[in-house]
Design an enzyme around this catalytic site. Structure first.
Site, PDB file in Angstrom:
ATOM      1  N   HIS A  82       0.661  -1.285  -0.033  1.00 53.00           N
ATOM      2  CA  HIS A  82       0.009   0.096   0.055  1.00 53.00           C
ATOM      3  C   HIS A  82       0.766   1.442  -0.008  1.00 53.00           C
ATOM      4  CE1 HIS A  82      -2.309  -3.116   2.223  1.00 53.00           C
ATOM      5  NE2 HIS A  82      -3.164  -2.814   1.162  1.00 53.00           N
ATOM      6  N   GLU A 134      -2.962   3.359   1.923  1.00 50.69           N
ATOM      7  CA  GLU A 134      -2.423   3.888   0.836  1.00 50.69           C
ATOM      8  C   GLU A 134      -2.671   5.288   1.006  1.00 50.69           C
ATOM      9  OE1 GLU A 134      -3.482   4.557  -3.841  1.00 50.69           O
ATOM     10  OE2 GLU A 134      -3.908   2.422  -2.927  1.00 50.69           O
TER      11      GLU A 134
END
Length: 320
Positions: A82, A134
């Site tokens: 991520h 993320e």
């Protein structure tokens, strides 16, 4: 119960489904690191959002930690697919840790876009989900205040931006394609000069899986999405199925979670898997249906994927 006594059901498989190139690369990085350096290899956060994958790697010697202060000095550590804020590799170096970055190259692309816009003195608007790893990683590429996070069309109207401030937008890679298009349209309407990416940030795998779900939803009374509850791309697939008019759309991590009561009387079930879910779990779900139904299986393919990402040089077999 014999096969002739079982109710009939049609399973409609989405293609593409399951692992994307970024997930495959991240898992390979952990596996190769274990082969190269031996156990334990530490992994900061879940390498990808799938408990089956995490447990499988843990059985091979991976140790998953929340933060780097849980990793012994001198150990090998892998950062998740991520992406991470810049403070994380800096901390790893300060702690004398040998680290491998498994950030998906398409997430890294968004990081580089953010850095470019910042160098060119633009204030950046990030479309994403607050708290997602993320988003934390992307915002952490730049100083505090350089990136404004929005989640909905309504957030566009409430953005507080100086009139003369040059703007750019970037997006999380695992969003709903349709939702994001509406938010971008609202941004462009309010800020006509806003800069966007040369190529959209939502990754090819996210887009392909959402298109495939739309295709199977048209032929299914129910859709099962195999994925984790903390997997953004899997949750978006459930939403897409519902928007396409599927009256039952359920997220399951394993076949053991299927709500068979909810599927009573259903004659057709669409099946897909989020980008972090291995094909083994799809096969497990099909096998569970075969235990209860007379099953026919067909696949609807909307795209063919051939993307592959290179491993870090440190793990290249030729460098062994």
């Amino acid at each position: 119960m014999t096969s002739t006594d079982r109710p009939s059901i049609s399973l409609v498989l989405a293609a593409p489904r399951g692992f994307c190139a970024g997930v495959d690369r991240a898992i390979q990085i952990v596996e190769r690191a274990l082969e190269r350096f031996g156990a334990p290899v530490y992994v900061r956060h879940e390498i990808v959002h799938n408990r089956f994958v995490v447990d499988s790697l843990a059985a091979k010697g991976a140790v998953f930690v929340d933060e780097l202060d849980e990793v012994p000095a001198g150990a090998h550590v892998v950062f998740s697919a991520h992406g991470v804020p810049k403070s994380v590799p800096a901390d790893a170096e300060a702690r004398e840790l040998s680290y491998l970055d498994a950030t998906c190259p398409l997430v890294s692309k968004v990081h580089r876009e953010a850095e470019r816009h910042h160098r060119e003195n633009r204030l950046i608007v990030l479309i994403g989900h607050a708290g997602h790893p993320e988003v934390i990683g992307t915002m952490g590429q730049l100083p505090p205040g350089a990136v404004l996070l929005i989640e909905t069309v309504a957030d566009v109207a409430s953005l507080q931006v100086p009139a003369s401030e040059p703007l750019a937008y970037i997006t999380q890679t695992t969003l709903s394609v349709d939702d994001t298009a509406h938010i971008i349209a609202a941004l462009k309407q309010r800020f006509p000069q806003i800069e966007g990416p040369k190529k959209e940030d939502i990754c090819y795998a996210t887009t392909n899986r959402q298109v495939a779900v739309k295709a199977i939803a048209a032929h299914s009374e129910a859709v099962l999405v195999i994925g984790a509850p903390n997997s953004s791309n899997s949750l978006r697939l459930v939403e897409v199925a519902k928007r396409e008019g599927c009256r039952i759309a359920l997220l399951v991590q394993r076949a053991s979670e299927i709500d068979w009561t909810a599927l009573e009387g259903v004659k057709s079930v669409g099946i897909t898997a989020g980008a972090s879910a291995p094909e083994l779990l799809v096969e497990e779900v099909i096998a569970a249906f075969r235990e209860r139904y007379d099953v026919t299986v067909r696949e609807i393919a909307t795209a063919t994927e051939s993307v592959q990402f290179k491993l870090p040089v440190a793990l290249d077999a030729s460098a062994a």
